[in-house]
Design an enzyme around this catalytic site. Structure first.
Site, PDB file in Angstrom:
ATOM      1  CG  ASP A  95      -2.047  -1.056   1.221  1.00 71.66           C
ATOM      2  OD1 ASP A  95      -2.429  -1.157   0.113  1.00 71.66           O
ATOM      3  OD2 ASP A  95      -2.574  -1.446   2.088  1.00 71.66           O
TER       4      ASP A  95
ATOM      5  CG  ASP B 234      -6.557  -1.184  -1.654  1.00 69.94           C
ATOM      6  OD1 ASP B 234      -6.810  -2.433  -1.849  1.00 69.94           O
ATOM      7  OD2 ASP B 234      -6.030  -0.921  -0.961  1.00 69.94           O
TER       8      ASP B 234
END
Length: 168
Positions: A117, A135
């Site tokens: 991330d 995402d």
């Protein structure tokens, strides 16, 4: 699903996966884990590892459990995609973006045991979860589907109504 729609969907999936994996590779290659680069007062690149799913949920399931869960969700989305009528082009696009994001994160999960991330929204009073392009693809795809299903289809602006009016 028509051949043209199928090819367009595959291109969207492939581009989503490719861009996701490319950005993750750049982040891993250029930023030490835990480092941040402030872009704006509320936005930073922040190299993080997510051992769970969204917002680190289910982190305790382990690599295999999370990979199986992600694969099962992906299978359900693929089934829904296959059953969606071809004239629902916007929904097909949204599903393709979701599938691309899911595959991007599944690649990380299987290959690395975690998901890379790097997007971090924050304010002095609020910290949002760190996330990635995959995402974002999943979220945007879901919003597109909801928009098509609950707003555009009811106002006659979706692909379904346009296709019907084009035949007149």
């Amino acid at each position: 699903m028509t051949r043209r729609l199928f090819v367009a969907n595959i291109v969207v999936v492939a581009l989503s996966v490719l861009l996701d994996q490319l950005v993750k590779a750049i982040v891993v290659a250029t930023m030490p884990l835990g480092s941040a680069i402030e872009l704006l007062p509320f936005l930073a690149l922040y190299h993080a590892r997510n051992t769970g799913i969204a917002f680190s949920m289910f982190a305790g399931l382990g690599d295999i459990g999370l990979s199986l869960l992600a694969a099962a969700v992906l299978a359900v989305v693929l089934y829904l995609w296959w059953k969606t009528p071809a004239e629902r082009r916007l929904t097909h696009f949204g599903l393709a973006v979701i599938v691309g994001g899911a595959i991007g994160n599944l690649i990380d999960r299987v290959r690395l045991g975690y998901v890379v991330d790097y997007v971090y929204f924050h304010t002095p009073a609020f910290d949002f979860a760190v996330f990635n392009l995959a995402d974002a693809c999943i979220t945007v795809g879901a919003i597109i589907i909801l928009l098509d299903e609950f707003i555009l289809a009811r106002t006659g602006a979706s692909g379904r109504e346009r296709a019907g009016s084009d035949a007149d």
